[in-house]
Design an enzyme around this catalytic site. Structure first.
Site, PDB file in Angstrom:
ATOM      1  N   HIS A  73       0.829  -1.209   0.000  1.00 25.47           N
ATOM      2  CA  HIS A  73       0.000   0.000   0.000  1.00 25.47           C
ATOM      3  C   HIS A  73       0.862   1.257   0.000  1.00 25.47           C
ATOM      4  O   HIS A  73       1.851   1.328   0.728  1.00 25.47           O
ATOM      5  CB  HIS A  73      -0.849   0.061   1.272  1.00 25.47           C
ATOM      6  N   ASN A 105       8.244  -4.184   3.634  1.00 27.61           N
ATOM      7  CA  ASN A 105       6.821  -3.846   3.767  1.00 27.61           C
ATOM      8  C   ASN A 105       6.229  -4.339   5.085  1.00 27.61           C
ATOM      9  O   ASN A 105       5.419  -3.657   5.700  1.00 27.61           O
ATOM     10  CB  ASN A 105       6.038  -4.434   2.578  1.00 27.61           C
TER      11      ASN A 105
END
Lengths: 319, 319
Positions: A73, A105
């Site tokens: 994201h 991430n």
């Protein structure tokens, strides 16, 4: 005129999609302490392709499948719990880039995102611009010649770029209260798309705003940040970066992260003589790290909260 | 919103400048038989930086210096002789890309540009979009994995990309006369940024419009060219390309040029069922090569005209 990048506006963020590299170019969102609250749950969200972009130009679920990269994201899901719809919207692929999962991430970058949320404790309005970078590198260590090189995912000719780095630009404002003037602070960070050592201080990844702008080909908040303000933020960023890098070296890190050079325009634009942005001559802009503690939350910070499992360990991987 | 690409409008062309890669993204120009005439002379023109873009984002003369690459015009100087001012404007670096000189910019590409001019003999209005491409390639011949790789010129962190390929998209219209309906034709060509054999037929470099669009991340003339029109042009392009490639193979060329794959959307979008562009349902669009001879002028065609010297042999090189 030829039609290129697509501006996509969602519930709580906007994304400019680069349909050549099939990644967002930047994603912008606005955070407040209140906007972080809500009942939205990522357990109810699914990654989806962005149907607002023609199939031949959009990022596809199949591009990620089997690639080993997470669907990372840009506007984090946890920033948009206000409604399930807002959270769901962060799962469109116009908000994701291929990110290394383990060590990035799911670890360092997740802690960094949590740190950004914490800025809302001290600032009323926090604007965040997040996006991918494709940074060239010398053809060999120390060489004079440079090359752009990064993997492409998917099935030719429909390929999706894997960024070499990611950036966040944070701009925060504390409103005027009780006779106290409003204050504005900004900071830019660039991190490589690879595992980052847990102990790296985040300030080692602070970069001058101008260096980020020149690498990204973007000017952030041009009406608010003029040459003078940029010069002030840049000078502070270099001090914080130097402090952070020193800690890296002292720690004897094996992984020396790729860091941005100082700004090319630094010498040309001394803060004192730079042009102030029109309209806000009375609000100097400081560096975030001068007013907020630039220290990441602990590794696996989610274990100390209600969520015991790493929230993105299974769903993010484009498996 | 962050400020990225810059639209630059000059006397006789417009350029969208990619300030990240410091190259134009595309350059558009309009040609007629009349507009090609005039007294403008390239002998009077000098390459200049585009002062409409901040120094930290613009292409620089020094980026080219000593690089060995030509400052290759996207809108060719010889298309804009109408006035000296119009010709001078084509010498701004917002209209140039690093091009290989010998065998490409000064040879095959120059002949291709001359061919484009010749289209004005048969068509009243010729629109040309020209620009760079950065095409990924397999990591090894036949490999499944792809990589983006191209050199960067200049001094870090201010670097300029060297494109791997260049494209031209030509759209031409012959107006209605004496009861004869107007006709519209289009064609897309992609050539590698390297020496191309003199004998290569130009049709070998014809590509489906959709393949070019997907590689460039651009949609050309979206109001005029719908799925149906694109499908027709694509089908014809593949026939012409096949013919050209066959000639390449028969000639036993050592240099097998890198060619674009067929369009990814070809199967998904059969011409018969495609959506026609709104507003022009009565004008089918044919392929240029079906109405104009797609054969390049002779090598060193300028020797047969008034100019004896290769007009771009010395000035284009960023020496």
């Amino acid at each position: 005129m030829p039609l290129g990048d697509r501006l996509r506006v969602f519930d709580r963020y906007a994304s400019l999609v680069d349909v050549r590299l099939r990644n967002p170019r930047w994603v912008i969102e606005h955070l407040t302490a209140a906007s972080l609250q809500g009942a939205g749950s990522r357990g109810n969200s699914q990654f989806v392709e962005d149907e607002g972009i023609e199939p031949r130009f959009r990022a596809r679920l199949s591009d990620y499948r089997g690639s080993g990269y997470d669907r990372g994201h840009m506007a984090p899901a946890s920033n948009h719990k206000a409604s399930q719809q807002a959270m769901d919207a962060t799962f469109t692929l116009s908000n994701t880039c291929p990110q290394v999962g383990e060590g990035f991430n799911r670890d360092y970058w997740a802690r960094f995102e949590r740190w950004v949320q914490s800025c809302t404790k001290q600032y009323d309005d926090v604007w965040v611009v997040t996006g991918p970078l494709y940074l060239p590198r010398p053809v060999a260590p120390g060489a004079k010649d440079w090359v752009m090189q990064h993997p492409m995912l998917g099935q030719a000719p429909h390929l999706m770029a894997v960024p070499t780095h990611f950036f966040k630009l944070i701009l925060a404002e504390k409103k005027e209260t009780g006779g106290k003037k409003s204050t504005v602070a900004a900071a830019a960070f660039v991190m490589p798309n690879c595992p980052i050592a847990e102990s790296d201080p985040m300030t080692a990844y602070a970069v001058p705003l101008s260096a980020l702008e020149e690498a990204a080909g973007l000017v952030f908040f041009p009406k608010l940040i003029g040459d003078a303000e940029r010069g002030t933020v840049d000078a502070a960023a270099l001090l914080w970066q130097a402090r952070g890098r020193k800690a890296l070296l002292q720690g004897g890190e094996k992984h020396q992260p790729v860091l941005l050079e100082g700004p090319v325009s630094r010498n040309a634009l001394p803060p004192a003589k730079g042009k102030a942005a029109a309209g806000r001559p009375t609000t100097p802009i400081g560096h975030m790290c001068d007013s907020v503690s630039c220290v990441l939350p602990a590794k696996e910070f989610w274990k100390t909260t209600k969520t015991v499992k790493n929230p993105r360990s299974s769903k993010s991987l484009g498996a």
